[in-house]
Scaffold this active site. Structure first.
Site, PDB file in Angstrom:
ATOM      1  N   ASN A 102      42.397  40.125  39.350  1.00 51.39           N
ATOM      2  CA  ASN A 102      42.942  39.636  40.617  1.00 51.39           C
ATOM      3  C   ASN A 102      43.660  40.764  41.359  1.00 51.39           C
ATOM      4  O   ASN A 102      43.551  41.933  41.001  1.00 51.39           O
ATOM      5  CB  ASN A 102      43.882  38.449  40.358  1.00 51.39           C
ATOM      6  CG  ASN A 102      45.101  38.838  39.532  1.00 51.39           C
ATOM      7  OD1 ASN A 102      45.331  40.004  39.227  1.00 51.39           O
ATOM      8  ND2 ASN A 102      45.909  37.859  39.171  1.00 51.39           N
ATOM      9  N   HIS A 453      43.021  30.176  42.620  1.00 47.55           N
ATOM     10  CA  HIS A 453      44.221  29.654  41.971  1.00 47.55           C
ATOM     11  C   HIS A 453      44.014  28.246  41.404  1.00 47.55           C
ATOM     12  O   HIS A 453      44.870  27.386  41.587  1.00 47.55           O
ATOM     13  CB  HIS A 453      45.392  29.619  42.970  1.00 47.55           C
ATOM     14  CG  HIS A 453      45.826  30.956  43.454  1.00 47.55           C
ATOM     15  ND1 HIS A 453      46.682  31.116  44.537  1.00 47.55           N
ATOM     16  CD2 HIS A 453      45.546  32.211  43.016  1.00 47.55           C
ATOM     17  CE1 HIS A 453      46.891  32.410  44.732  1.00 47.55           C
ATOM     18  NE2 HIS A 453      46.212  33.089  43.829  1.00 47.55           N
ATOM     19  N   PRO A 498      50.187  32.102  41.629  1.00 47.77           N
ATOM     20  CA  PRO A 498      50.671  31.509  40.370  1.00 47.77           C
ATOM     21  C   PRO A 498      50.728  32.431  39.153  1.00 47.77           C
ATOM     22  O   PRO A 498      51.202  32.011  38.102  1.00 47.77           O
ATOM     23  CB  PRO A 498      49.656  30.389  40.111  1.00 47.77           C
ATOM     24  CG  PRO A 498      48.393  30.889  40.730  1.00 47.77           C
ATOM     25  CD  PRO A 498      48.807  31.691  41.944  1.00 47.77           C
TER      26      PRO A 498
END
Length: 518
Positions: A102, A453, A498
């Site tokens: 990510n 997410h 997150p």
């Protein structure tokens, strides 16, 4: 190693105190913490290869090259009548999981995010209890380095502050915020642009130092083994096709993420009884919440052509962002933007828009979406990918759709404000002629995409909550010897990215496991 732990005795070759399924964001944390005790043996089952000596993985700036590649499980989305049916959900097939895949944008969940969990039945997960876990993290979390601060991103920050009157934030993790614009905090090493992922921070320093840790790489977990209602281990298949049972003397900890954790449970006979019976999967435990409550942060995109090339210095091409609170009653931000130093046109191109040679984009994002989806199986064959039905933009009051329309309008305000305005030649999509509420909504939903997410599919809740999959101690309800620790246990989605929340879940899970062992 203690003589009574037989991790490497021939008769007990595949038996450990703890078996962790998934060497990703939370699994790496738990493996590190448990193996600090030399008398505790841990096996980590990871479907992907190591990230060691992999510059394609470890170099943060190269993150987009990982999407859809051989290190991506790449899950499709079911048809979305009110959204974009072409969204692919990248899930990492590599050590470190999605923290190896990510942008490493790093936000401590806001106090209101944790408190919302407590209100949803996750007792003991309120902000005051969780805050100390942030300080325990081993990752190198720093603000985007000065040398990586692209000139157009700097001007976006100035323009957003001038246009909207929001405060400039230097260090989003310094204190809770409701609004603000600035450069993100990232888990990276600025001098090398190397990731400080879960694997880099938690596993690389110990993987050759602790004989009580066994990493089983390129090994796929496809079914849990139960003795009655007690988890005994995990059936795995190696990359060579060899199948074996890896057993746990104490507990199995499933950390496979919000897609693969419910998938594994369902294939193991844990889930909604009627759904399992329809596919011919023997029911071990009727648990109706497995796969429900599928959450995401959908976002749309507005693209501008620039007057020419923009500077190339950057940490990862999306280094700055903006949070807005439209509703003063909202406990936190209710609209968010990433600013991309690239024209992010993949989905608009499907509608006929052309990609400009040089451009930038703003992506209005829904921090607290109200739509809820579900994950379910379509086959009893574990090789068949599960169906992901996010039910994007299906909330009753169309809050999610209206949020994106507001976002496009605010993005336009920023774009016509100096110093950003001077960079921009024209709005490419949706185009300045699209101003009607319904047209903007249709565009925003058709080109919507994900920031990867997914969460909530094995959510945590109170004892009387029939759709809760795990209790606040992360134990699967009605079963013994098994816990879940990953984004699937989120009762609600944090307003922010997150990943740090998942790392903190891993830290707390390790404390819970060690506390019970004592």
């Amino acid at each position: 190693m203690n003589s009574d732990t037989h991790a490497y005795d021939h008769d007990h070759e595949h038996e450990y105190d703890y078996v962790i399924v998934g060497g990703g964001t939370a699994g790496s944390v738990i493996a590190h913490r448990l193996t600090a005790d030399p008398d505790v043996t841990v096996a980590v089952i990871e479907g992907g290869p190591s990230d060691v000596d992999r510059p394609d993985v470890l170099t943060l700036r190269r993150w987009m090259g990982l999407l859809g590649g051989d290190l991506d499980y790449d899950y499709p989305t079911t048809p979305q009548p009110r959204g974009n049916s072409h969204i692919r959900h990248s899930r990492a097939r590599v050590l470190g999981g999605c923290s190896s895949h990510n942008t490493l944008i790093s936000f401590k969940p806001l106090p209101s995010d944790w408190d919302e969990w407590e209100e949803a039945g996750a007792e003991g997960w309120h902000a005051a209890a969780m805050d100390p876990y942030y300080d325990k993290l081993l990752n190198n979390i720093v603000s985007v380095d000065e040398k990586d601060r692209n000139a157009i991103a700097r001007d976006f920050v100035d323009a957003a502050q001038a246009a909207l009157g929001v405060p400039r934030v230097e260090g989003f993790n310094e204190k809770p915020f409701h609004e603000g614009v600035g450069f993100f905090d990232l888990a990276y090493h600025p001098e090398t642009n190397k990731r400080s992922s879960a694997s880099v921070a938690y596993l690389h320093p110990i993987m050759d130092q602790r004989p009580n840790l066994r990493l089983m790489l390129e090994t796929w977990a496809y079914r849990l083994e139960f003795d009655g209602t007690t988890a005994r281990g995990v059936h795995v298949r190696t990359k060579d096709g060899e199948e074996r049972l890896v057993t746990a003397r104490r507990e199995v900890v499933v950390c496979a993420g919000a897609v693969d954790t419910p998938r594994l449970l369902l294939h193991s006979g844990i889930g909604p009884k009627a759904d399992l019976e329809k596919l011919g999967i023997p029911v071990v435990h009727d648990l109706p919440g497995v796969g429900e409550n599928l959450l995401d942060h959908p976002e749309s995109v507005i693209v501008w052509e620039t007057h020419g090339p923009i500077p190339e210095n950057s940490a990862m091409d999306s280094d700055a962002g903006l949070f807005v609170r439209r509703d003063p009653q909202s406990p936190g931000p209710d609209l968010m933007f990433h600013f991309y130093q690239i024209p992010f046109t993949d989905n608009p191109e499907r509608l006929g828009y052309e990609r400009p040679a040089h451009g930038v984009s703003m992506t209005p994002n829904i921090p607290k979406p109200r739509s809820r989806g579900r994950l379910y199986l379509t086959s009893a064959d574990p090789e068949v990918k599960p169906a992901l039905d996010f039910r994007y933009f299906t909330d009753e009051d169309d809050y999610d759709g209206r949020t994106l329309v507001d976002g496009i309008r605010l993005a336009r305000e920023i774009a016509k404000t100096e110093p950003l305005a001077g960079w921009l030649k024209r709005e490419v999509c949706p185009g300045p002629e699209v101003t009607d509420e319904e047209e903007l909504s249709a565009y925003a939903r058709q080109v919507a995409h994900t920031v990867y997410h997914p969460a909530g599919t094995c959510r945590m809740g109170a004892e009387g909550d029939e759709l809760a999959v795990v209790a606040p101690d992360l134990k699967v309800r009605g079963l013994d010897g098994i816990r879940i620790a990953d984004a699937s246990v989120f009762p609600t989605i944090p307003a922010v990215n997150p990943m740090i929340g998942v790392l903190m879940v891993g830290e707390k899970a390790a404390d819970l496991l060690r506390g019970d062992a004592r």
